[in-house]
Design a protein around this motif. Structure first.
Motif, mmCIF file in Angstrom:
data_model
loop_
_atom_site.group_PDB
_atom_site.id
_atom_site.type_symbol
_atom_site.label_atom_id
_atom_site.label_comp_id
_atom_site.label_asym_id
_atom_site.label_seq_id
_atom_site.Cartn_x
_atom_site.Cartn_y
_atom_site.Cartn_z
ATOM 1 N N ALA B 360 2.201 -3.212 36.244
ATOM 2 C CA ALA B 360 3.393 -2.747 36.629
ATOM 3 C C ALA B 360 3.966 -3.183 38.173
ATOM 4 O O ALA B 360 4.618 -3.696 38.891
ATOM 5 C CB ALA B 360 4.090 -1.245 35.850
ATOM 6 N N GLN B 368 4.531 -8.027 31.863
ATOM 7 C CA GLN B 368 4.712 -6.622 31.639
ATOM 8 C C GLN B 368 3.498 -6.617 30.172
ATOM 9 O O GLN B 368 4.133 -7.630 29.344
ATOM 10 C CB GLN B 368 5.749 -5.962 31.499
ATOM 11 C CG GLN B 368 6.877 -6.264 32.659
ATOM 12 C CD GLN B 368 5.484 -5.093 33.641
ATOM 13 O OE1 GLN B 368 4.846 -4.119 33.794
ATOM 14 N NE2 GLN B 368 5.578 -6.139 34.806
ATOM 15 N N TYR B 372 2.923 -0.819 29.195
ATOM 16 C CA TYR B 372 4.039 -1.212 29.239
ATOM 17 C C TYR B 372 5.239 -0.534 28.171
ATOM 18 O O TYR B 372 6.334 0.384 28.930
ATOM 19 C CB TYR B 372 4.285 -2.004 30.163
ATOM 20 C CG TYR B 372 5.738 -1.778 30.788
ATOM 21 C CD1 TYR B 372 6.428 -1.811 32.373
ATOM 22 C CD2 TYR B 372 7.096 -2.670 30.622
ATOM 23 C CE1 TYR B 372 8.017 -1.346 32.479
ATOM 24 C CE2 TYR B 372 8.691 -2.283 30.518
ATOM 25 C CZ TYR B 372 8.871 -2.047 31.929
ATOM 26 O OH TYR B 372 9.882 -2.142 32.052
ATOM 27 N N PHE B 373 4.993 -1.212 27.494
ATOM 28 C CA PHE B 373 6.680 -0.272 26.463
ATOM 29 C C PHE B 373 5.374 0.627 25.911
ATOM 30 O O PHE B 373 6.639 0.636 25.873
ATOM 31 C CB PHE B 373 6.925 -1.918 25.810
ATOM 32 C CG PHE B 373 6.963 -3.011 26.182
ATOM 33 C CD1 PHE B 373 8.534 -3.023 26.106
ATOM 34 C CD2 PHE B 373 6.043 -4.266 26.827
ATOM 35 C CE1 PHE B 373 9.123 -4.598 26.700
ATOM 36 C CE2 PHE B 373 6.697 -5.354 27.311
ATOM 37 C CZ PHE B 373 8.132 -5.737 27.423
ATOM 38 N N LEU B 376 7.291 2.723 28.341
ATOM 39 C CA LEU B 376 8.499 3.526 28.045
ATOM 40 C C LEU B 376 9.333 3.929 27.107
ATOM 41 O O LEU B 376 9.967 4.736 27.457
ATOM 42 C CB LEU B 376 9.429 2.322 29.080
ATOM 43 C CG LEU B 376 10.053 1.930 28.094
ATOM 44 C CD1 LEU B 376 11.052 1.578 29.115
ATOM 45 C CD2 LEU B 376 11.179 0.827 27.702
ATOM 46 N N TYR B 377 8.711 3.529 25.780
ATOM 47 C CA TYR B 377 8.900 3.885 24.480
ATOM 48 C C TYR B 377 8.650 5.468 23.894
ATOM 49 O O TYR B 377 9.430 6.793 24.000
ATOM 50 C CB TYR B 377 9.148 3.833 23.450
ATOM 51 C CG TYR B 377 9.798 2.054 23.709
ATOM 52 C CD1 TYR B 377 10.756 1.919 23.386
ATOM 53 C CD2 TYR B 377 9.388 1.240 22.746
ATOM 54 C CE1 TYR B 377 12.439 1.054 23.642
ATOM 55 C CE2 TYR B 377 10.056 -0.528 23.556
ATOM 56 C CZ TYR B 377 11.240 0.313 22.738
ATOM 57 O OH TYR B 377 11.838 -1.424 23.246
ATOM 58 N N THR B 378 7.058 5.984 25.115
ATOM 59 C CA THR B 378 7.212 7.675 24.893
ATOM 60 C C THR B 378 7.888 8.027 26.098
ATOM 61 O O THR B 378 8.085 9.545 25.496
ATOM 62 C CB THR B 378 5.517 7.223 25.782
ATOM 63 O OG1 THR B 378 4.966 6.773 24.846
ATOM 64 C CG2 THR B 378 5.058 8.281 25.390
#
Lengths: 349, 420
Positions: B360, B368, B372-373, B376-378
């Motif tokens: 990051a 990424q 990272y995703f 992000l969604y959490t």
């Protein structure tokens, strides 16, 4: 068999310990904000004076945002926070999900004391801040005028930095492409508008560096890594004041938004929380905050108490508001997942 | 142990020895189990429980069921060919009014918006304009007037698809797949199909970092294992020192070293090797450098411990029997280090898979990794279904690789007759 007993006893203690930890305990009022230079200013003008004036013990913590964090805290029971400063999306989603207490405005000076945009059933406005174009005056002799110059790598050679993700990035690309600030979200709501924004970003893709935390843009400017960056206006201000930097910023086409204070659902310190919000909502206290860090505030009468020299550098100054765009919460709630996927697809190409 | 032995020795002698031995054995097993019980309980609470929860979140579909219960019931018998009947429209109108009064409509809107972009607006605008329950028999007309989306099959298919109680929606999305109006599985629109690439990227970066760590770590571990104690201890401190430094500090140090006006670029320019600064950071190169540096100790330590156990007598014996250095190394020394290579590689690979902060900070938009995703969604968009599905797929892929790897390494294990 003594060992077995000890082991069983230990296991029982552990289980009991875990069970106990989930029972809400009486604790001091805990206020949570964004950390860094901003929280230092809040400590000076809100937290410490409040402790003295009200005689209520309180702690402050910091966080990096994210509605998922609040959801986990409230739904998990035993939230360890009472008052949290949140961004506008967090306010909207948390309000929808019932994570926040409904604000009783009679306890914090009445709705009429606050600017209309900062009055929300689930939270009360704390500050107004902008994403501005920031640059180093020592390196760029010819000051950029706006986002169009940000994309002009011929006139202003060097790398650029924007916040990683679609939010703010796509708006900036459209403004740079000549879309009037008032029409940004109307255009962005169409597929052609999104294509147009990515096409504009393509023109400087090789020169883009992405930042993730608010502390990064001033560092990127200071190290000479980038010539221009999008940045929170307060960070430029503190870098100039505290670190003797010579950074400049452009208010034209800036994106502004508002942070709010919320009280987490089921807080055991609701009375103390209201007393704190009342204290932080008073005009004379908010005026002191603006003088410590260049953010606009939510009380109607605060501006009148701020020195004119300070006032002209705040997001809420009429001149600075003139061509600014309010970040559209409803648009991003609806499109953030889809556009994040698209943004990452584009970034990986 | 002795305790168990004593009690069984005092036992009446008419019990056959075999049974007494069995009893003693059982007592020992119980004791062993009771010793690991606290750890098991701890793991269950803090590790297995949450993982099960994550797996459940990836398929759990509760929002629409809870907020629009009558609509879900009314659509249960709908074949999806044409628009649903009047009953479904009336049920939806009732549900919307009830959900609006309860303030729960946004929860369903959020879930349906994942399936059809813009559904949030459809629901909120319908709720805003629906003042009272429509007259019996006019629900379809009323809703269609408020928002033309209610005259489209896709709108209803989305509600039916989100009816729960479990869904494949998130797992499919994590594989760049989606269901069309008729419920058939099709590829996701190209703009949104990113996760397969991210999986490949995550495994590529992890594998490359593992190989780099092995290439760099092997000679260092060899040196550590063969030097006299005094010197090797000093070197060991150099290996461990970064190990004790915070990950964030090491990552930021690389930023200082590798940026355009950083130490590396400035030195190269000073020496006249380059004219313009090279891009060493905010790209894949920076990720490889920083991650390899951070994970190197995890490779060196297992290698060192396996090399330490190899007696130098073997290589001397090989030399005395006339083996040239290279074949002796390849055939005698290397096979004995394989357990260390296996342990180090697995450790580095698994740790690299979950890396988040380093890519990051020193990576670009194309570097990424999956974590990272998931993060992000959490936290940011609170799409926990998709975050869990991505996590579940990463877990399954890692376990599969672990099994394959275990099989490969097992076939290769050479202990050199040292342990058995």
């Amino acid at each position: 068999m003594l060992k077995l007993k000890m082991a069983l006893g230990f296991a029982a203690t552990l289980t009991a310990g875990v069970a106990l930890a989930t029972v809400a305990q009486a604790r001091d009022l805990t206020v949570v904000s964004w950390g860094g230079a901003y929280q230092d200013a809040q400590k000076k003008v809100y937290f410490e004076p409040f402790k003295k004036a009200a005689g209520i013990p309180m702690n402050d913590e910091s966080w990096d945002g994210g509605i998922g964090v609040l959801r986990a805290k409230v739904q998990g029971g035993a939230a360890t926070w009472d008052v949290v400063q949140v961004e506008s999306e967090e306010l909207a989603v948390g309000c929808d999900e019932g994570l926040f207490e409904k604000i009783d405005y009679t306890k914090i000076g009445g709705e009429a004391a606050y600017l209309p945009p900062s009055v929300n059933p689930c939270g009360v406005g704390a500050i107004v801040y902008d994403f501005v174009l920031g640059y180093d005056k020592d390196k760029l002799k010819d000051a950029p005028k706006g986002w169009a110059d940000f994309f002009d790598t011929k006139k202003y050679p060097g790398k650029r930095s924007l916040r990683q993700g679609p939010k703010t990035t796509l708006e900036i690309a459209l403004i740079a492409d000549g879309v009037p600030p008032a029409d940004v979200y109307k255009i962005l709501a169409t597929d052609e508008g999104v294509d147009r924004a990515f096409k504009k970003l393509d023109t400087i893709k090789g020169d883009l560096v992405w930042w993730k935390a608010g502390a990064q843009p001033p560092q990127l400017l200071a190290s000479g890594e980038v010539a221009m960056t999008s940045v929170y206006n307060g960070r430029i201000d503190t870098a100039n004041k505290n670190e003797k930097k010579n950074f400049g910023m452009v208010w034209d086409g800036a994106l502004y938004t508002l942070d709010s204070w919320v009280i987490l659902k089921g807080s055991p310190n609701k009375d103390a929380a209201y007393k704190f919000l009342d204290f932080a909502g008073k005009a004379e206290n908010q005026a002191k905050l603006s003088e410590n860090i260049a953010y606009g505030t939510s009380n109607k009468d605060a501006a009148a108490l701020i020195q004119p020299a300070v006032l002209k550098d705040l997001p809420t100054a009429p001149d600075n508001m003139k061509n600014a765009v309010e970040i559209n919460v409803a648009f991003w709630l609806e499109n953030i997942d889809r556009l994040t996927e698209r943004f990452n697809k584009w970034a990986a190409k | 142990m002795t305790e168990a032995f004593l009690t069984s020795a005092d036992a009446p002698t008419d019990v056959p020895l075999k049974r007494r031995l069995k009893r003693a054995e059982r007592a020992r097993q119980v004791k062993a189990l009771s010793l690991v019980l606290p750890l098991l309980a701890f793991l269950l609470f803090t590790f297995l429980g949450p993982i099960a929860g994550m797996l459940w979140h990836a398929v759990d579909d509760w929002e629409v069921r809870q907020v629009l219960p009558h609509t879900v019931a009314a659509l249960a018998g709908w074949d999806g060919k044409d628009l649903p009947d009047e009953k479904a429209y009336a049920a939806l109108a009732d549900d919307i009014l009830a959900a609006r009064a309860a303030g729960t409509l946004a929860i369903a809107a959020k879930r349906l918006n994942y399936a059809v972009n813009g559904f949030r607006t459809i629901l909120t605008s319908t709720a805003r304009n629906l003042k009272a329950p429509p007259e019996p028999g006019t629900a379809r007309e009323t809703l269609g007037k408020i928002n033309p989306a209610w005259r489209e099959r896709g709108t209803w298919a989305a509600i039916k698809g989100a009816s729960g109680p479990v869904t494949s929606f998130y797992l499919l999305a994590a594989l760049d797949l989606t269901r069309n109006v008729d419920g058939a599985i099709v590829a996701a629109p190209p703009d949104q199909a990113i996760y397969r690439d991210v999986f490949v990227r995550t495994f590529t970066i992890s594998l490359s970092v593992t190989v780099l760590c092995l290439i760099l770590g092997f000679p260092v571990a060899y040196l550590l294992a063969t030097l006299p104690a005094g010197q090797s201890n000093l070197l060991m401190i150099f290996v461990l020192l970064p190990f004790w430094t915070s990950l964030l500090v090491r990552t930021c140090a690389w930023i200082v070293l590798l940026q355009s006006n950083g130490v590396v670029n400035d030195s190269l320019r000073f020496l006249g090797i380059i004219d313009a600064p090279m891009r060493l950071i905010y790209n894949r190169f920076g990720v490889y450098v920083a991650m390899t540096h951070v994970l190197l100790p995890f490779m060196i330590l297992p290698l060192y411990s396996s090399m330490k156990a190899i007696s130098p007598a073997y290589m001397r014996a090989a030399a005395s029997l006339g083996a040239p250095p290279l074949p002796a190394f390849l055939r005698i020394y290397l096979p004995q280090t394989l357990p260390g290579v296996a342990a180090g590689s697995l450790l580095v690979f698994i740790l690299a898979l979950g890396y988040y902060i380093t890519p990051a900070l020193v990576g670009g938009g194309a570097d990424q990794m999956m974590s990272y995703f998931i993060a992000l969604y959490t936290t940011e968009t609170a799409n926990w279904g998709l975050a869990s599905a991505l996590g579940a797929l990463l877990l399954v892929a890692t376990l599969l690789l672990g099994v394959v790897y275990g099989k490969l390494v097992q076939g290769q294990q050479v202990t050199g007759g040292m342990k058995n």
